[in-house]
Design a protein around this motif. Structure first.
Motif, PDB file in Angstrom:
ATOM      1  N   GLN A  72      40.693  27.985  37.394  1.00 29.44           N
ATOM      2  CA  GLN A  72      39.621  28.812  37.942  1.00 29.44           C
ATOM      3  C   GLN A  72      39.899  30.301  37.848  1.00 29.44           C
ATOM      4  N   THR A  73      41.169  30.676  37.872  1.00 30.94           N
ATOM      5  CA  THR A  73      41.478  32.107  37.956  1.00 30.94           C
ATOM      6  C   THR A  73      42.501  32.496  36.897  1.00 30.94           C
ATOM      7  N   ASN A  74      43.580  33.161  37.287  1.00 34.68           N
ATOM      8  CA  ASN A  74      44.542  33.677  36.319  1.00 34.68           C
ATOM      9  C   ASN A  74      45.839  32.888  36.271  1.00 34.68           C
ATOM     10  N   ASN A 132      40.562  37.596  42.982  1.00 32.08           N
ATOM     11  CA  ASN A 132      40.468  36.526  41.983  1.00 32.08           C
ATOM     12  C   ASN A 132      39.546  35.419  42.480  1.00 32.08           C
ATOM     13  N   ALA A 184      35.959  34.358  40.820  1.00 30.82           N
ATOM     14  CA  ALA A 184      35.808  32.979  40.353  1.00 30.82           C
ATOM     15  C   ALA A 184      34.588  32.306  40.968  1.00 30.82           C
ATOM     16  N   HIS A 196      40.955  36.397  33.958  1.00 31.61           N
ATOM     17  CA  HIS A 196      40.425  35.033  33.960  1.00 31.61           C
ATOM     18  C   HIS A 196      40.012  34.605  32.559  1.00 31.61           C
TER      19      HIS A 196
END
Length: 372
Positions: free
Chosen positions: A312-314, A205, A209, A286
């Motif tokens: 920024q990610t999940n 991740n 990102a 994302h």
């Protein structure tokens, strides 16, 4: 469908809808508590069923051996070890880097290794920890690290052997730590002679990102641990990577903590597939996270807001304007369709996108929050 199979399916459905304290009886459940709740896809179950296996304690499971080779190459390290979990991988890293009981590591106050792994570094490895503040971007201030280092010249004090960082940083909302920061940490490590370990449970991740390859992201670390069961969709297992001598020490310690396993190729096959699809999987996650956060903010609620600057990610942190996160999570879980999510602290709810979340699930979650 046979009666036995039907009973098994009913039992799995019951467990899938479980939330601490009660069972959800909704027509549909969208589980966003974590990216650990995923189930192996039919394709993954197929490769698991067809995996060539052997006894891994004897080093004879070819599927495990191939996964370890592939991961060492993927992360740019000499060697790798397939382990049961991220917590085990992190514990083995501490044991292998620190060696003598009574040495010390530096770790963030909000790090997963410190908050949520039962203090295994002290309980089982005999290593003490100096905990430092995690900055909003997940890092630890370089001057704070330098001040905390103890070189062992005073025999009243432990010797600092290890610095542990987390990437992405869970408590800070899934933020990714940059290559630039890692290079500066490497300079400090070389100056004072300590090792650097990355708890990279969601490292892919972070790489996605930041738009970099995983090996470049961990090039300045002595070791890295990554989970296959967080975000990548495998049922269990993590990989620990480092130089050959480090991995041999970790392999020996793995046996001591009960981590020696036999025909683990069944799990290694799932992990290998998860790794191959990792970039595609987390890129989609994302995108779903951005879509969900954007839609939640469009509700213009006076109860909550998502800070898009830190997404920024999940991992989506829903900031509440009150301290009733647990109450709101209960309400969301009681709806039909139900949304399962976690009260991260008193005024934050955590939502995590993963490979089992579909486009229609995003709509369900937005509608549920709208009802609040």
């Amino acid at each position: 469908m046979s009666a036995i199979l039907r009973a098994a399916v009913n039992e799995v459905t019951h467990v899938r809808q479980y939330q601490p304290g009660r069972v959800v009886s909704a027509s549909k459940v969208v589980d966003m508590r974590s990216d650990t709740v995923t189930r192996p896809s039919p394709a993954m179950r197929k490769v698991m069923a067809e995996a060539v296996v052997g006894d891994d304690v004897y080093g004879e499971d070819v599927t495990v051996n191939e996964l370890e080779r592939k991961c060492a190459e993927y992360f740019g390290k000499e060697s790798a070890l397939f382990v049961l979990s991220g917590s085990m991988g992190n514990l083995l890293a501490v044991m292998s880097h620190c060696g003598m009981r009574g040495s010390e590591m530096i770790v963030g106050q909000q790090a997963h290794m410190h908050r949520w792994e039962q203090g295994g570094y002290a309980q089982l490895a005999g290593v003490s920890a100096t905990t430092l503040v995690n900055e909003p971007d997940g890092t630890i201030a370089l001057d704070a690290i330098e001040t905390a280092v103890r070189d062992g010249t005073d025999f009243h004090q432990p010797t600092t052997q290890l610095l542990c960082l987390e990437n992405t940083h869970n408590y800070r909302g899934g933020v990714a730590i940059t290559i630039d920061y890692m290079q500066k940490v490497r300079t400090l490590a070389d100056k004072y002679g300590f090792r650097v370990h990355i708890d990279g449970a969601r490292l892919i991740n972070a790489a996605v990102a930041l738009g970099v390859s995983a090996d470049k992201l961990v090039a300045d670390a002595d070791s890295v641990q990554m989970c296959f069961s967080k975000g990548l969709g495998a049922p269990m297992g993590s990989i620990l990577c480092g130089d050959k001598a480090f991995i041999e020490r970790a392999r020996r310690s793995r046996k001591a903590v009960g981590g020696g396993w036999r025909q683990a190729g069944i799990l290694a096959a799932a992990a290998s597939m998860a790794l191959e699809n990792g970039v595609h999987t987390v890129t989609r996650d994302h995108a779903n996270a951005v879509r969900l956060a954007t839609e939640l903010n469009r509700l213009a609620s006076d109860k909550f807001l998502v800070n898009m600057n830190t997404l920024q990610t999940n991992i989506i942190m829903v900031q509440l304007r009150s301290n009733d996160a647990a109450v709101l999570c209960e309400k969301l879980g009681a709806m039909d369709p139900a949304v399962l999510c976690s009260p991260f602290d008193a005024d934050r709810i955590r939502l995590v996108t993963h490979c089992d979340i579909q486009d229609s699930d995003i709509d369900v979650v937005v509608n549920a929050f709208a009802k609040l």
